[in-house]
Design an enzyme around this catalytic site. Structure first.
Site, short mmCIF file in Angstrom:
data_model
loop_
_atom_site.label_atom_id
_atom_site.label_comp_id
_atom_site.label_asym_id
_atom_site.label_seq_id
_atom_site.Cartn_x
_atom_site.Cartn_y
_atom_site.Cartn_z
CB SER A 152 -0.84 0.05 1.27
OG SER A 152 -1.50 1.36 1.42
CE1 TYR A 165 -3.76 -1.58 5.29
CE2 TYR A 165 -2.91 0.31 4.58
CZ TYR A 165 -3.75 -0.79 4.38
OH TYR A 165 -4.05 -1.05 3.02
CE LYS A 169 -1.86 -3.87 2.96
NZ LYS A 169 -2.11 -5.32 2.98
P1 NAI Z 1 -11.96 -5.18 2.49
O1 NAI Z 1 -12.09 -5.15 3.87
O2 NAI Z 1 -13.22 -5.07 1.35
O3 NAI Z 1 -11.47 -6.72 2.26
C1 NAI Z 1 -10.52 -7.61 3.00
C2 NAI Z 1 -10.99 -8.93 3.23
O4 NAI Z 1 -10.03 -9.40 4.30
C3 NAI Z 1 -12.36 -9.00 4.19
O5 NAI Z 1 -13.28 -9.71 3.43
C4 NAI Z 1 -11.92 -9.60 5.41
O6 NAI Z 1 -13.12 -10.49 5.99
C5 NAI Z 1 -10.76 -10.35 5.05
N1 NAI Z 1 -9.83 -10.58 6.17
C6 NAI Z 1 -9.60 -9.66 7.15
N2 NAI Z 1 -8.74 -10.39 8.08
C7 NAI Z 1 -8.53 -11.62 7.63
C8 NAI Z 1 -7.96 -12.80 8.13
N3 NAI Z 1 -7.05 -12.92 9.13
N4 NAI Z 1 -7.59 -13.96 7.32
C9 NAI Z 1 -8.44 -14.13 5.98
N5 NAI Z 1 -8.96 -12.95 5.73
C10 NAI Z 1 -9.30 -11.76 6.45
O7 NAI Z 1 -10.67 -4.30 1.74
P2 NAI Z 1 -10.14 -4.24 0.39
O8 NAI Z 1 -10.02 -2.87 0.17
O9 NAI Z 1 -10.66 -5.31 -0.55
O10 NAI Z 1 -8.63 -4.89 1.02
C11 NAI Z 1 -7.92 -5.66 0.11
C12 NAI Z 1 -6.43 -5.69 0.55
O11 NAI Z 1 -5.93 -4.50 -0.13
C13 NAI Z 1 -5.77 -5.28 1.90
O12 NAI Z 1 -4.78 -6.09 2.28
C14 NAI Z 1 -5.69 -4.04 2.06
O13 NAI Z 1 -4.96 -3.49 2.97
C15 NAI Z 1 -5.12 -3.56 0.62
N6 NAI Z 1 -5.20 -2.31 0.10
C16 NAI Z 1 -6.54 -1.97 -0.23
C17 NAI Z 1 -6.43 -0.46 -0.79
C18 NAI Z 1 -7.69 -0.06 -1.20
O14 NAI Z 1 -7.77 1.14 -1.89
N7 NAI Z 1 -9.05 -0.57 -1.13
C19 NAI Z 1 -5.33 0.39 -0.83
C20 NAI Z 1 -4.12 -0.43 -0.39
C21 NAI Z 1 -4.30 -1.58 -0.22
#
Ligand code: NAI
Length: 303
Positions: A152, A165, A169
């Site tokens: 990120s 975070y 990251k």
């Molecule tokens: P989101 O919250 O929609 O999806 C994340 C998913 O990970 C959720 O469904 C959650 O239940 C699951 N999760 C959480 N803890 C977990 C665990 N211990 N084991 C397995 N699954 C688990 O968020 P998003 O935005 O889709 O994020 C996906 C990835 O992208 C994350 O790593 C986030 O940090 C990263 N990211 C997202 C950005 C964005 O703009 N949306 C920007 C930079 C990074």
């Protein structure tokens, strides 16, 4: 040549929603058998909800793909081993790991409990490490593997209130930088996606004027490419948002070279600071010992 994933088995962690859901669906639509891993729960990682993984599996199957749900948390070694076991039990192999699972516990460092720091490190960094470790022997023995970790801008650039975070990251980038060397002889490539997309995690953070274009599915093609046989690079970061894709690299300044035979005072360093900081002639950041040897040769300090 069309990129496909027939006979490939993929694990996508955190695939019950947001970016992971789109990665899983794209891989499945291109022939991969996909473990949809997600215990569910809130953005801060509290609670569970098996339904999120089940829903994505049902949608993949309805579209003619193959998928199985996994509800383990990546944040424990036992959980990660079980996620990989789910792939092996169902399909007898495991080719692709997309380490995408993530949570947020944002607070200024001043107000942050150590538990909030540790839990975030555990999911993002250790979750990535545990899943890679659980898959590593399998990938090595089949002499093939593709790992995509999720970094990120919060790590590479920084963002107020995300010390936990951002640290986690950035750490996954260090992890793949080393692992790319260790995977080199086994055709295991490890790369990172640096996404930006509208998901529940970023709903309140993305500027309204661009929000409609920040579709998570526009990140997934870059992830899928890095999961493919065609991907021949390793240790790279690809930034992706709203249909824009680019390589992310670190650079260093030309800097200043004092004669190492003489002492360097703090004042000498202070006077040289403009040159130390001047990035107008950027050099790709790399192992610096070779360049040092060139400079020392030019000074006559080594032959
Ligand atoms: P989101 O919250 O929609 O999806 C994340 C998913 O990970 C959720 O469904 C959650 O239940 C699951 N999760 C959480 N803890 C977990 C665990 N211990 N084991 C397995 N699954 C688990 O968020 P998003 O935005 O889709 O994020 C996906 C990835 O992208 C994350 O790593 C986030 O940090 C990263 N990211 C997202 C950005 C964005 O703009 N949306 C920007 C930079 C990074």
């Amino acid at each position: 040549m069309a990129i496909r994933f027939d006979n490939r088995v993929a694990i996508v962690t955190g695939a019950g929603a947001g970016l992971g859901e789109q990665h899983a669906k794209l891989l499945a639509s291109l022939g991969a058998k996909v473990v949809v891993n997600d215990p569910g729960g809130a953005v801060d990682g509290r609670g569970t909800a098996a339904a999120v993984a089940d829903k994505v599996v049902a949608e993949i199957k309805a579209a003619g793909g193959e998928a199985v749900a996994s509800y383990d948390s990546v944040a424990t070694w036992a959980g990660a081993q079980n996620i990989v076991k789910t792939a092996m039990d169902n399909w007898g192999r495991m080719d692709i790991l997309v380490a995408n699972a993530g949570i947020l516990r944002d607070k200024s460092f001043n107000n942050m409990d150590m538990e909030d720091f540790e839990v975030v490190m555990q999911v993002h960094l250790m979750g990535t490490v545990y899943c890679t470790k659980a898959a590593w022997q399998i990938m090595r023995s089949q002499r093939y593997g593709r790992v995509v970790v999720t970094t990120s801008g919060s790590g590479t650039v920084g963002n107020f209130g995300q010390a936990n975070y951002g640290a986690a990251k950035m750490a996954v980038n260090g992890f793949i930088n080393v692992m790319r060397h260790e995977g080199q002889n086994y055709n295991i490539k490890l790369n990172a996606i640096s996404p930006s997309a509208r998901t529940r995690m970023t709903e309140s953070l993305i500027p309204a004027e661009v929000a409609e274009w920040m579709k998570p599915e526009l990140v997934s093609p870059a992830v899928a490419y890095m999961c493919s046989e065609q991907c021949d690079f390793s240790g790279e970061i690809i930034g992706a948002n709203a249909g824009h894709y680019r390589r992310v690299k670190y650079f260093e300044a030309e800097g200043v070279q004092f004669d190492p035979a003489e002492p360097v005072t703090v004042d000498m360093f202070a006077e040289a600071l403009p040159k130390v900081m001047d990035i107008s002639h950027p050099i790709e950041h790399g192992m610096s010992s070779r360049r040092l040897a060139d400079r020392l040769k030019a000074m006559g300090r080594i032959k």
